[in-house]
Write a protein that holds these residues in place. Structure first.
Motif, PDB file in Angstrom:
ATOM      1  N   LYS A 148       1.169  -4.046   0.928  1.00  0.00           N
ATOM      2  CA  LYS A 148       2.408  -4.464  -0.839  1.00  0.00           C
ATOM      3  C   LYS A 148       2.618  -2.681  -1.583  1.00  0.00           C
ATOM      4  N   TYR A 149       1.454  -2.098  -1.608  1.00  0.00           N
ATOM      5  CA  TYR A 149       1.868  -0.967  -2.251  1.00  0.00           C
ATOM      6  C   TYR A 149       2.229   0.492  -1.182  1.00  0.00           C
ATOM      7  N   ALA A 150       3.364   1.464  -1.761  1.00  0.00           N
ATOM      8  CA  ALA A 150       3.255   2.247  -0.929  1.00  0.00           C
ATOM      9  C   ALA A 150       3.479   3.736  -1.397  1.00  0.00           C
ATOM     10  N   PHE A 151       3.127   4.410  -0.894  1.00  0.00           N
ATOM     11  CA  PHE A 151       3.219   5.445  -1.338  1.00  0.00           C
ATOM     12  C   PHE A 151       4.733   6.625  -0.531  1.00  0.00           C
ATOM     13  N   LEU A 166      -5.930   7.777   2.892  1.00  0.00           N
ATOM     14  CA  LEU A 166      -6.219   6.988   2.681  1.00  0.00           C
ATOM     15  C   LEU A 166      -7.860   6.060   3.407  1.00  0.00           C
ATOM     16  N   ALA A 167      -6.809   6.336   4.710  1.00  0.00           N
ATOM     17  CA  ALA A 167      -8.285   5.663   5.811  1.00  0.00           C
ATOM     18  C   ALA A 167      -9.194   5.915   5.335  1.00  0.00           C
ATOM     19  N   LYS A 168      -9.640   7.090   4.767  1.00  0.00           N
ATOM     20  CA  LYS A 168     -11.051   7.934   5.101  1.00  0.00           C
ATOM     21  C   LYS A 168     -11.723   7.627   3.663  1.00  0.00           C
ATOM     22  N   MET A 169     -10.370   7.483   2.323  1.00  0.00           N
ATOM     23  CA  MET A 169     -11.672   7.034   1.207  1.00  0.00           C
ATOM     24  C   MET A 169     -12.074   5.614   0.482  1.00  0.00           C
ATOM     25  N   TYR A 170     -11.266   4.947   2.140  1.00  0.00           N
ATOM     26  CA  TYR A 170     -11.435   3.602   2.163  1.00  0.00           C
ATOM     27  C   TYR A 170     -12.779   3.082   2.857  1.00  0.00           C
ATOM     28  N   ILE A 315       4.297   5.731   3.191  1.00  0.00           N
ATOM     29  CA  ILE A 315       3.571   4.491   4.163  1.00  0.00           C
ATOM     30  C   ILE A 315       3.564   3.661   2.930  1.00  0.00           C
ATOM     31  N   VAL A 316       2.885   2.226   3.839  1.00  0.00           N
ATOM     32  CA  VAL A 316       2.847   0.798   2.716  1.00  0.00           C
ATOM     33  C   VAL A 316       1.664   0.469   3.538  1.00  0.00           C
ATOM     34  N   ALA A 317       1.058  -0.195   2.168  1.00  0.00           N
ATOM     35  CA  ALA A 317      -0.718  -0.234   2.609  1.00  0.00           C
ATOM     36  C   ALA A 317      -0.595  -1.839   1.750  1.00  0.00           C
ATOM     37  N   PHE A 322      -5.011   0.678  -0.474  1.00  0.00           N
ATOM     38  CA  PHE A 322      -4.258   1.189  -1.889  1.00  0.00           C
ATOM     39  C   PHE A 322      -5.232   1.666  -2.517  1.00  0.00           C
ATOM     40  N   LYS A 323      -6.467   0.290  -2.769  1.00  0.00           N
ATOM     41  CA  LYS A 323      -7.119   0.331  -4.202  1.00  0.00           C
ATOM     42  C   LYS A 323      -7.529   1.419  -3.931  1.00  0.00           C
TER      43      LYS A 323
END
Length: 459
Positions: A148-151, A166-170, A315-317, A322-323
């Motif tokens: 849904k969300y793109a960077f 992003l994976a580390k922050m998740y 990237i699209v997540a 992504f949140k």
């Protein structure tokens, strides 16, 4: 103690630089160059690479030229071809390592970028820029599942870096699983996922927590998950190319990616698909994930994303992933990522891919191409180990590196550009524009058929 005083440029030196700049700009403006100008461009290019870029490129380029001469100095391009400064035309089967999916200088992409340039080239960095929002919506609509969300980024390695952060922050996990023969880029984070030791060793230690397992070996993947859980180093994410590009066009075993998806779900890890090379229609689907009916948590794009006109990536997540960046959108930024020109190029590229059905065309032309190459290689099994591919992502693997080099040189002499892969030098790739005509395909197949018998096998 001596003090180094910066050398002040004389007025004469400044004037000389200015004259040189004006000469270069005048050449850029010209549609055609004279023979004398072509010689000057060639000399300046070779000298410039030797003295100011990197002389190593000159030694490399000699491996794909006739009689040890320097490789052609490229000057213009269009469709499936590029032309050197002397006017020789080449069919491009390298495609900038997969950049030119919609062709060289596709008129629709050029127009979109040109039209946007007339209005605004780069964004203010503070106000809301519309094309970024619109492109993000389009990506949400065309990517698999609930992505849904793109960077937005400027390159493939930047897309991979963003996915890892992003994976580390998740989660609070720091372990990543990558695979052998993988290629994810060369900045420190993405290089940690890349497999080739030659690229890694000078920069060790890289980002800690990366483990590599054989691509396609689901049992080893499972054991690695189990081991990591047992020792308290739970896996944050698995990063994979659905089809390995630089590794030599390696197609995974049946159901492998589905099984990796299941493992990630079982251990609450994320699945990252690096589709920098496989995305945007190359494999016969818009995204290779669709070939295998697997939805990743994060999808990385670049190369062809900018339509062969602008450097662009993304990237699209999934929203749940992504949140992590919602509370502070400045946790990861890039000045030029998602700029108006790049977004205009990407939007036009997607329009062309959909309207002209280029993913479907890639599947059809790729099947024809693969069949023709295999027929041309018949009787040369002592040289050619395997020809494999999916869509217009084809690899020709030889028994020896030297054979691949000689075939590449022979094809180049016949006006066709091919090249080896960065991780597997025995394999040359065929990654032309998806717009390539059947006539051009036949020309490449015929050239391959003529070159193979001339290549000598060394002991």
């Amino acid at each position: 103690m001596s003090i180094n005083v910066p050398e002040v440029k004389t007025e004469e030196q400044v004037s000389s630089v200015n004259d040189y700049i004006k000469k270069v700009l005048a050449l850029i403006e010209k549609e055609e160059v004279t023979e004398e100008e072509a010689k000057w461009v060639t000399k300046e290019t070779v000298d410039g690479f030797r003295e100011h870029v990197n002389p190593g490129f000159l030694a490399y380029r000699k491996t794909v030229t006739e009689g040890g001469q320097f490789a052609a100095v490229e000057w213009s391009d269009e469709g499936s071809c590029f032309t050197d400064v002397n006017g020789k035309k080449y069919i491009d089967c390298l495609g900038g390592f997969g950049i030119y999916n919609v062709g060289h200088r596709n008129p629709k992409v050029v127009k979109a970028v040109s039209d946007q340039m007339k209005r605004q080239a780069l964004h203010s960095q503070d106000l809301l820029d519309p094309l970024r929002a619109m492109l993000a919506k389009i990506l949400a609509d065309i990517t698999p599942g609930d992505l849904k969300y793109a960077f937005f980024t400027n390159s493939g390695t930047e897309s991979v870096e963003a996915s890892l952060k992003l994976a580390k922050m998740y989660s609070d996990r720091t372990t990543f699983i990558s695979t052998t023969r993988s290629f994810h880029g060369k900045s420190l984070g993405s290089l940690s996922g890349t497999a080739k030791g030659m690229f890694r060793k000078p920069f060790l230690p890289l980002i800690p927590g990366f483990r590599h397992v054989p691509f396609g070996d689901i049992d080893m993947m499972r054991k690695t998950f189990e081991t990591c859980a047992m020792v308290g180093e739970d896996v944050a994410a698995v990063i994979l190319e659905p089809i390995q590009g630089e590794g030599g066009i390696i197609i995974p075993p049946q159901d492998y990616l589905k099984q990796v998806r299941a493992l990630c779900d079982e251990y609450d890890a994320l699945l990252i698909f690096d589709e920098v090379q496989t995305g945007m229609g190359r494999t016969g689907k818009m995204f290779a994930a669709e070939l295998f009916d697997v939805v990743p948590d994060i999808l990385c794009l670049a190369k062809a994303f900018g339509g062969g006109v602008m450097p662009a990536g993304a990237i699209v997540a999934r929203e749940k992933v992504f949140k992590s960046w919602f509370d502070n959108p400045f946790m990861h930024t890039t000045t030029f990522g998602g700029n108006p020109l790049a977004c205009a190029a990407a939007i036009a590229t997607i329009d062309i891919l959909l309207e002209d059905k280029l993913p479907e065309r890639a599947a059809e032309v790729g099947e024809y191409f693969l069949k023709g190459l295999k027929e041309a290689a018949a009787g040369h099994e002592d040289k050619v180990f395997e020809i494999r591919g999916q869509g217009l992502m084809i690899g020709i693997e030889f028994h020896q590196d030297e054979i691949g080099y000689e075939v590449s040189k022979g094809m180049f002499d016949k006006g066709i550009l091919v090249a080896g892969t960065l991780v597997n030098s025995k394999t040359i790739r065929i990654e032309p524009p998806l717009t390539m005509s059947y006539e051009e395909v036949d020309t490449v197949i015929q050239a391959f058929k003529e070159v193979l018998p001339t290549v000598q096998i060394t002991n």
